[in-house]
Write a protein that holds these residues in place. Sequence first.
Motif, PDB file in Angstrom:
ATOM      1  N   PRO A   3      12.331 -10.923  -0.508  1.00  0.00           N
ATOM      2  CA  PRO A   3      11.195 -11.842  -0.634  1.00  0.00           C
ATOM      3  C   PRO A   3       9.933 -11.178  -0.087  1.00  0.00           C
ATOM      4  O   PRO A   3      10.000 -10.368   0.845  1.00  0.00           O
ATOM      5  CB  PRO A   3      11.586 -13.040   0.219  1.00  0.00           C
ATOM      6  N   PRO A   4       8.768 -11.514  -0.636  1.00  0.00           N
ATOM      7  CA  PRO A   4       7.528 -10.902  -0.158  1.00  0.00           C
ATOM      8  C   PRO A   4       7.290 -11.191   1.321  1.00  0.00           C
ATOM      9  O   PRO A   4       7.476 -12.308   1.790  1.00  0.00           O
ATOM     10  CB  PRO A   4       6.437 -11.569  -1.008  1.00  0.00           C
ATOM     11  N   LEU A   5       6.901 -10.159   2.033  1.00  0.00           N
ATOM     12  CA  LEU A   5       6.550 -10.262   3.438  1.00  0.00           C
ATOM     13  C   LEU A   5       5.048 -10.066   3.586  1.00  0.00           C
ATOM     14  O   LEU A   5       4.446  -9.318   2.820  1.00  0.00           O
ATOM     15  CB  LEU A   5       7.249  -9.162   4.255  1.00  0.00           C
ATOM     16  N   MET A   6       4.442 -10.730   4.570  1.00  0.00           N
ATOM     17  CA  MET A   6       3.074 -10.387   4.943  1.00  0.00           C
ATOM     18  C   MET A   6       3.199  -9.360   6.052  1.00  0.00           C
ATOM     19  O   MET A   6       3.786  -9.639   7.102  1.00  0.00           O
ATOM     20  CB  MET A   6       2.258 -11.580   5.408  1.00  0.00           C
ATOM     21  N   ILE A   7       2.680  -8.162   5.795  1.00  0.00           N
ATOM     22  CA  ILE A   7       2.840  -7.044   6.722  1.00  0.00           C
ATOM     23  C   ILE A   7       1.481  -6.647   7.283  1.00  0.00           C
ATOM     24  O   ILE A   7       0.585  -6.237   6.539  1.00  0.00           O
ATOM     25  CB  ILE A   7       3.519  -5.856   6.025  1.00  0.00           C
ATOM     26  N   LEU A   8       1.350  -6.785   8.603  1.00  0.00           N
ATOM     27  CA  LEU A   8       0.133  -6.367   9.285  1.00  0.00           C
ATOM     28  C   LEU A   8       0.153  -4.850   9.426  1.00  0.00           C
ATOM     29  O   LEU A   8       1.100  -4.287   9.978  1.00  0.00           O
ATOM     30  CB  LEU A   8       0.028  -7.015  10.666  1.00  0.00           C
ATOM     31  N   ILE A   9      -0.868  -4.199   8.906  1.00  0.00           N
ATOM     32  CA  ILE A   9      -1.001  -2.751   9.022  1.00  0.00           C
ATOM     33  C   ILE A   9      -1.822  -2.480  10.273  1.00  0.00           C
ATOM     34  O   ILE A   9      -2.981  -2.874  10.360  1.00  0.00           O
ATOM     35  CB  ILE A   9      -1.664  -2.154   7.765  1.00  0.00           C
ATOM     36  N   ALA A  10      -1.180  -1.822  11.246  1.00  0.00           N
ATOM     37  CA  ALA A  10      -1.812  -1.581  12.542  1.00  0.00           C
ATOM     38  C   ALA A  10      -1.928  -0.080  12.781  1.00  0.00           C
ATOM     39  O   ALA A  10      -0.970   0.655  12.591  1.00  0.00           O
ATOM     40  CB  ALA A  10      -0.982  -2.226  13.649  1.00  0.00           C
ATOM     41  N   GLU A  33      -5.397   2.806   3.003  1.00  0.00           N
ATOM     42  CA  GLU A  33      -4.538   3.655   2.159  1.00  0.00           C
ATOM     43  C   GLU A  33      -3.090   3.185   2.192  1.00  0.00           C
ATOM     44  O   GLU A  33      -2.354   3.387   1.227  1.00  0.00           O
ATOM     45  CB  GLU A  33      -4.631   5.118   2.603  1.00  0.00           C
ATOM     46  N   ALA A  34      -2.692   2.564   3.288  1.00  0.00           N
ATOM     47  CA  ALA A  34      -1.323   2.053   3.389  1.00  0.00           C
ATOM     48  C   ALA A  34      -1.151   0.727   2.645  1.00  0.00           C
ATOM     49  O   ALA A  34      -0.021   0.303   2.397  1.00  0.00           O
ATOM     50  CB  ALA A  34      -0.930   1.884   4.854  1.00  0.00           C
ATOM     51  N   ALA A  35      -2.243   0.073   2.290  1.00  0.00           N
ATOM     52  CA  ALA A  35      -2.156  -1.244   1.655  1.00  0.00           C
ATOM     53  C   ALA A  35      -1.493  -1.175   0.275  1.00  0.00           C
ATOM     54  O   ALA A  35      -0.699  -2.049  -0.069  1.00  0.00           O
ATOM     55  CB  ALA A  35      -3.536  -1.883   1.556  1.00  0.00           C
ATOM     56  N   TRP A  36      -1.819  -0.155  -0.515  1.00  0.00           N
ATOM     57  CA  TRP A  36      -1.257  -0.074  -1.864  1.00  0.00           C
ATOM     58  C   TRP A  36       0.264   0.093  -1.844  1.00  0.00           C
ATOM     59  O   TRP A  36       0.966  -0.646  -2.539  1.00  0.00           O
ATOM     60  CB  TRP A  36      -1.930   1.031  -2.680  1.00  0.00           C
ATOM     61  N   PRO A  37       0.838   1.029  -1.064  1.00  0.00           N
ATOM     62  CA  PRO A  37       2.297   1.122  -1.063  1.00  0.00           C
ATOM     63  C   PRO A  37       2.977  -0.154  -0.552  1.00  0.00           C
ATOM     64  O   PRO A  37       4.053  -0.507  -1.031  1.00  0.00           O
ATOM     65  CB  PRO A  37       2.614   2.312  -0.163  1.00  0.00           C
ATOM     66  N   PRO A  45      -0.153  -6.920   2.006  1.00  0.00           N
ATOM     67  CA  PRO A  45      -0.697  -6.164   3.136  1.00  0.00           C
ATOM     68  C   PRO A  45      -1.806  -6.955   3.818  1.00  0.00           C
ATOM     69  O   PRO A  45      -2.565  -7.677   3.170  1.00  0.00           O
ATOM     70  CB  PRO A  45      -1.257  -4.896   2.489  1.00  0.00           C
ATOM     71  N   MET A  46      -1.880  -6.815   5.147  1.00  0.00           N
ATOM     72  CA  MET A  46      -2.939  -7.459   5.905  1.00  0.00           C
ATOM     73  C   MET A  46      -3.443  -6.466   6.940  1.00  0.00           C
ATOM     74  O   MET A  46      -2.652  -5.799   7.599  1.00  0.00           O
ATOM     75  CB  MET A  46      -2.418  -8.715   6.602  1.00  0.00           C
ATOM     76  N   ILE A  47      -4.746  -6.374   7.053  1.00  0.00           N
ATOM     77  CA  ILE A  47      -5.385  -5.538   8.067  1.00  0.00           C
ATOM     78  C   ILE A  47      -6.308  -6.453   8.859  1.00  0.00           C
ATOM     79  O   ILE A  47      -7.138  -7.154   8.273  1.00  0.00           O
ATOM     80  CB  ILE A  47      -6.163  -4.369   7.415  1.00  0.00           C
ATOM     81  N   ARG A 114       7.044   3.892   9.368  1.00  0.00           N
ATOM     82  CA  ARG A 114       6.692   4.629   8.142  1.00  0.00           C
ATOM     83  C   ARG A 114       6.699   3.652   6.973  1.00  0.00           C
ATOM     84  O   ARG A 114       7.564   2.785   6.894  1.00  0.00           O
ATOM     85  CB  ARG A 114       7.719   5.728   7.849  1.00  0.00           C
ATOM     86  N   VAL A 115       5.765   3.832   6.074  1.00  0.00           N
ATOM     87  CA  VAL A 115       5.701   2.951   4.906  1.00  0.00           C
ATOM     88  C   VAL A 115       6.982   3.060   4.080  1.00  0.00           C
ATOM     89  O   VAL A 115       7.425   2.086   3.470  1.00  0.00           O
ATOM     90  CB  VAL A 115       4.423   3.241   4.068  1.00  0.00           C
ATOM     91  N   GLU A 116       7.621   4.215   4.129  1.00  0.00           N
ATOM     92  CA  GLU A 116       8.859   4.417   3.366  1.00  0.00           C
ATOM     93  C   GLU A 116      10.001   3.534   3.866  1.00  0.00           C
ATOM     94  O   GLU A 116      10.985   3.331   3.152  1.00  0.00           O
ATOM     95  CB  GLU A 116       9.291   5.896   3.439  1.00  0.00           C
ATOM     96  N   ASP A 117       9.892   3.005   5.079  1.00  0.00           N
ATOM     97  CA  ASP A 117      10.939   2.165   5.647  1.00  0.00           C
ATOM     98  C   ASP A 117      10.794   0.692   5.283  1.00  0.00           C
ATOM     99  O   ASP A 117      11.680  -0.111   5.580  1.00  0.00           O
ATOM    100  CB  ASP A 117      10.955   2.312   7.173  1.00  0.00           C
ATOM    101  N   ILE A 118       9.692   0.332   4.642  1.00  0.00           N
ATOM    102  CA  ILE A 118       9.456  -1.058   4.262  1.00  0.00           C
ATOM    103  C   ILE A 118      10.420  -1.438   3.139  1.00  0.00           C
ATOM    104  O   ILE A 118      10.581  -0.681   2.173  1.00  0.00           O
ATOM    105  CB  ILE A 118       7.993  -1.254   3.817  1.00  0.00           C
ATOM    106  N   PRO A 119      11.053  -2.600   3.224  1.00  0.00           N
ATOM    107  CA  PRO A 119      11.959  -3.026   2.150  1.00  0.00           C
ATOM    108  C   PRO A 119      11.247  -3.023   0.794  1.00  0.00           C
ATOM    109  O   PRO A 119      10.113  -3.473   0.682  1.00  0.00           O
ATOM    110  CB  PRO A 119      12.349  -4.456   2.540  1.00  0.00           C
ATOM    111  N   GLY A 120      11.921  -2.471  -0.193  1.00  0.00           N
ATOM    112  CA  GLY A 120      11.362  -2.434  -1.541  1.00  0.00           C
ATOM    113  C   GLY A 120      10.491  -1.231  -1.817  1.00  0.00           C
ATOM    114  O   GLY A 120      10.021  -1.061  -2.944  1.00  0.00           O
TER     115      GLY A 120
END
Length: 129
Positions: A3-10, A33-37, A45-47, A114-120
């Motif tokens: 399911p979609p997560l809201m992920i704070l980019i810190a 730059e991390a928002a697109w992946p 993505p949330m900043i 790491r962005v690569e560890d985000i589900p999906g």
Amino acid sequence: MTPPLMILIAGPYRSGTGDDPDLLAANLRALEEAAWPVFRAGHVPMIGEWVALPVMRGAGSAGVGDAVSEQVLYPTAERLLPHCDAVLRLPGASTGADQDVRIARERGLPVYERVEDIPGYAAPVLEQA
């Protein structure tokens, strides 16, 4: 499907900038730059600066480092975190990002390094010429 997560980019925003507008802008671009992946992985993505900077302008802030910005920058992330499902902590020294990670962990939220560890997450496909 996750399911979609809201992920704070810190990550670093003010750190190491001396509040120089060009360096602040460069740090914001790095966060963005991390928002697109994150989005491509099916999440939102949330900043914190996406919220804080317009609030600061609306409150009459002359810029990062003034009294108004001090009342808005860190508190914005604290207010966002209850609405977030996870944090993506980008590399680099940052008191604010470290605070975000601490709060997220206290609340039991996943913290991805790491962005690569985000589900999906899917590696970008290079288009053939």
